[in-house]
Design an enzyme around this catalytic site. Structure first.
Site, PDB file in Angstrom:
ATOM      1  N   PRO A  91      21.579  62.300  38.577  1.00  0.00           N
ATOM      2  CG  PRO A  91      23.229  64.048  38.709  1.00  0.00           C
ATOM      3  CD  PRO A  91      21.954  63.490  38.022  1.00  0.00           C
ATOM      4  CD  GLU A 118      25.838  74.177  34.877  1.00  0.00           C
ATOM      5  OE1 GLU A 118      26.203  73.664  35.848  1.00  0.00           O
ATOM      6  OE2 GLU A 118      26.455  74.040  33.854  1.00  0.00           O
ATOM      7  NE  ARG A 155      20.228  42.425  27.002  1.00  0.00           N
ATOM      8  CZ  ARG A 155      20.645  41.501  27.722  1.00  0.00           C
ATOM      9  NH1 ARG A 155      20.153  41.331  28.798  1.00  0.00           N
ATOM     10  NH2 ARG A 155      21.048  40.379  27.084  1.00  0.00           N
ATOM     11  CG  ASP A 170      21.448  38.765  30.407  1.00  0.00           C
ATOM     12  OD1 ASP A 170      22.174  38.201  29.490  1.00  0.00           O
ATOM     13  OD2 ASP A 170      20.443  39.477  30.539  1.00  0.00           O
TER      14      ASP A 170
END
Ligand code: ADE
Length: 228
Positions: A91, A118, A155, A170
């Site tokens: 993150p 964690e 892709r 797209d």
């Protein structure tokens, strides 16, 4: 392209990689996906890969030794002349975008290190060429982000999408959302397909689609336009 995934939970990938476009890319030998069980690189007899944090606090932290050993093993097993990156989904990384997917699709090899618990011992981050986040929320581990990144990268590889699935239509292909698409029936509960799409006038259709893509982007994702 060779994808290596270092994880404690390789079974998590079975469904996602065993269907649809990723399966096809693997079947066509455009993509090779290998899994490395992190626990196999634990060095103590109890096969521990995590430990409690120095300084105290809740939760467990992934130990550096098994991760370093696993990454070194994976890199040693493949050609060092490949253009490759070690990626830790995390993150704290830069948020993943279509531009990043395109950039990664140019590589020969990506090695994902998926953490759980964690977090990682901070020294593990030195192994990474890139930290990538898939959004500002915290997931249980790096497996789902790795699946998301592999899907978006696969892709973009040549010959993975059929012409009917061209990446050029797209969303995000040219930095904007895609235009709205319609199929039969022409009239669904009074909601009509726009006339221009039935006109057969390809120049007009192209113009309409470009205008619609711009309108959609302005109304739903104005941040994409400001970012240009
Ligand atoms: N690991 C946990 N949460 C994550 C996120 N949002 N993106 C990438 N890796 C993660």
């Amino acid at each position: 392209m060779l994808i290596d995934i270092i994880t404690l939970f390789p079974e998590m990938f079975t469904g996602v990689f065993g269907e649809s476009i990723i399966k096809r890319a693997v079947d066509k030998n455009i993509l090779e996906i290998r899994f490395t069980q992190l626990r196999d690189f634990a060095f103590d007899k109890h096969k521990h890969v995590d430990d409690s944090p120095f300084g105290g606090g809740a939760g467990m932290v992934l130990k550096p030794e098994p991760v370093y050993r696993a990454v070194r093993d994976v890199l040693a097993k493949s050609d060092e002349n490949l253009s490759r990156k070690v990626i830790i989904p995390d993150p704290s990384g830069a948020v993943f975008t279509q531009a990043k997917a395109k950039e990664l699709a140019a590589l020969d090899q990506i090695v994902f290190v998926c953490g759980h618990y964690e977090g990682f011992d901070a020294r593990i981050y030195d192994l990474a060429d890139d930290l990538i986040s898939i959004g500002d929320y915290v997931l249980t581990g790096g497996e789902l982000p790795a699946m998301v990144i592999v899907d978006a990268v696969a892709r973009m590889l040549p010959d993975v999408l059929g012409s009917a699935e061209s990446a050029e239509t797209d969303s995000f292909f040219d930095g904007m959302l895609g235009f709205p698409q319609y199929t039969r029936p022409r009239d669904f509960e009074g909601k009509l397909v726009p006339e221009v799409l039935l006109s057969g006038n390809h120049a007009e259709i192209k113009k309409w689609r470009a205008a619609q893509a711009l309108n959609l982007t302005r109304s739903r994702r104005p941040d994409l336009i400001r970012a240009e």
